[in-house]
Write a protein that holds these residues in place. Structure first.
Motif, mmCIF file in Angstrom:
data_model
loop_
_atom_site.group_PDB
_atom_site.id
_atom_site.type_symbol
_atom_site.label_atom_id
_atom_site.label_comp_id
_atom_site.label_asym_id
_atom_site.label_seq_id
_atom_site.Cartn_x
_atom_site.Cartn_y
_atom_site.Cartn_z
ATOM 1 N N LYS A 104 56.286 11.548 32.553
ATOM 2 C CA LYS A 104 56.785 10.475 31.804
ATOM 3 C C LYS A 104 58.041 11.037 30.981
ATOM 4 C CE LYS A 104 56.070 7.264 27.827
ATOM 5 N NZ LYS A 104 54.957 6.756 26.905
ATOM 6 N N THR A 157 56.844 14.864 29.739
ATOM 7 C CA THR A 157 55.542 15.125 29.456
ATOM 8 C C THR A 157 54.786 14.362 30.767
ATOM 9 O OG1 THR A 157 55.324 13.071 28.280
ATOM 10 C CG2 THR A 157 55.976 15.155 27.397
ATOM 11 N N SER A 203 50.238 13.321 31.931
ATOM 12 C CA SER A 203 49.173 13.020 31.386
ATOM 13 C C SER A 203 48.181 12.915 32.579
ATOM 14 C CB SER A 203 48.966 12.045 30.592
ATOM 15 O OG SER A 203 47.364 11.694 30.120
ATOM 16 N N SER A 252 46.687 1.676 32.570
ATOM 17 C CA SER A 252 47.125 2.418 31.449
ATOM 18 C C SER A 252 47.706 1.309 30.191
ATOM 19 C CB SER A 252 48.076 3.446 31.537
ATOM 20 O OG SER A 252 48.396 4.025 30.329
ATOM 21 N N ASP A 287 48.643 2.350 27.238
ATOM 22 C CA ASP A 287 49.200 3.210 26.172
ATOM 23 C C ASP A 287 50.660 3.966 26.974
ATOM 24 O OD1 ASP A 287 48.070 5.070 27.708
ATOM 25 O OD2 ASP A 287 46.728 5.678 25.888
ATOM 26 N N GLN A 294 49.523 7.537 28.613
ATOM 27 C CA GLN A 294 48.991 8.438 28.178
ATOM 28 C C GLN A 294 47.473 8.602 28.496
ATOM 29 O OE1 GLN A 294 50.488 10.752 25.922
ATOM 30 N NE2 GLN A 294 52.224 9.599 26.853
ATOM 31 N N THR A 295 46.817 7.584 28.630
ATOM 32 C CA THR A 295 45.200 7.574 28.890
ATOM 33 C C THR A 295 45.061 6.504 30.088
ATOM 34 O OG1 THR A 295 44.623 5.887 27.125
ATOM 35 C CG2 THR A 295 44.416 8.204 26.720
#
Length: 360
Positions: free
Chosen positions: A66, A75, A77, A115, A117, A120-121
């Protein structure tokens, strides 16, 4: 207000970004990003400019990268991008899509994750993997992958997916239940009396016509098709094309009757440009007739292929069209395919090409 265009290329060795203004006459290349991981698909949220890149392999594992600053920093995840313990592990992310319900990722072995969020998760949408036909899904040449993700633009419960080699599946309830939607698509590799099964077709690309959510176009291993009812029935539109075989399809950003294709010479004949002459094929009448667009494309010794997510359009007027090759060449047209330029010759093998238009 001034605008700029970003071309987002996912490659064997990371993500690359090309940037231009709205004239699309000159481009600046940046990258590689994402630590040169193999990246299968890169998309951007046109509302925020956030870029997402999905990829990985059995060595790195799966992840979604992202960037919120147009590629300056990244970043990544993989939290939640996993099946239950004891099941075959997720190898890589193959497709991404943003819709009213959030961010979605299609993975290998074929499955769907969500996801809420911004990557992120992740949560596994188990209804697809639990479909009664799951044991009958078989990998295509690239593996058992969920490579096409089509989201309804207004209803977050409606999703279509393309899986090689299982076919097209549809949900109207956000992923709890799924229906095969393959009626009318051939499976030439099966015995003659089994050529039109309920599932098991090798779909290569699935796209939605703009402004007509029930009109879908499908490039299949065995033909080119259109559906006017969300995939409940498919009709062949391959007449006039040089081949029934190819990988990518790209919808026009505004005209539901216009579509772009890159047919290859056949599944066992080399999988390259027919006669070694590059062309993008365009229809203006939803597949009734086709025109070969060659101006500026190589017409000798063009023995390259183009993968299923490596053809796209932009949202400008006239629409831009872009594609990348397995040899790392990236081609662009600023006039809906009438003329072409090569923007880069020597990128790594290009897995996907997408665009986003942002305020400068």
């Amino acid at each position: 207000m001034a605008r700029k265009v970003l071309i987002l290329a996912g490659t064997k060795k990371g993500t690359f970004i090309l940037e231009s203004d709205a004239s699309r006459r000159s481009w600046e290349l940046r990258g590689p990003f994402c630590d040169t991981w193999p990246i299968n698909h890169v998309i951007a949220d046109p509302k925020t400019g956030t870029i997402y890149a999905g990829g990985g392999n059995e060595w790195f594992g799966p992840a979604v990268w992202k960037s919120t600053d147009q590629g300056k920093t990244w970043t990544h995840s993989s939290e939640g991008l996993a099946y239950k313990e004891g099941e075959e592990p997720v190898k890589a992310v193959w497709s991404l899509a943003i819709g009213p319900g959030g961010l979605y990722a299609g993975v290998e072995p074929a499955g769907l994750f969500h996801s809420a969020d911004g990557g992120q998760t992740w949560t596994h949408i188990e209804g697809l993997s639990n479909h009664p036909s799951r044991q009958d899904w078989h990998p295509g040449g690239g593996g058992l992958i969920l490579h096409s993700l089509v989201l309804h633009p207004e209803d977050d419960k409606q999703i279509w997916v393309g899986i090689s080699s299982a076919g097209v599946f549809y949900t109207a309830d956000g992923g709890e239940t799924w229906q095969p939607r393959n009626k009318g698509t051939r499976a030439d590799y099966l015995p003659e009396d089994q050529r039109y099964p309920e599932l098991g077709q090798c779909v290569h690309s699935l796209v939605m016509a703009p402004g007509m959510p029930n009109r879908l176009y499908q490039q299949n291993h065995c033909g080119m098709y259109r559906s006017e009812n969300g995939g409940q029935q498919w009709e062949s539109i391959e007449a006039g094309l040089p081949s029934s075989f190819g990988f990518p399809a790209a919808a026009h950003p505004r005209d539901p009757d216009s579509l772009f294709l890159l047919p290859l010479n056949g599944d066992i004949a080399g999988r390259y440009m027919p006669d070694g002459k590059a062309a993008v094929w365009r229809t203006r009448d939803s597949g009734g007739t086709w025109q070969a667009l060659r101006d500026g494309l190589p017409q000798t010794n063009a023995f390259f292929g183009v993968l299923r997510q490596a053809l796209t359009t932009d949202s400008l007027e006239p629409a831009g069209v872009y594609f990348g090759t397995g040899g790392g060449a990236l081609f662009a047209s600023a006039d809906e395919g009438d003329s072409w330029n090569c923007l880069s010759d020597y990128l790594p093998a290009i897995h996907s090409v997408e665009t986003v238009v942002l305020d400068a």
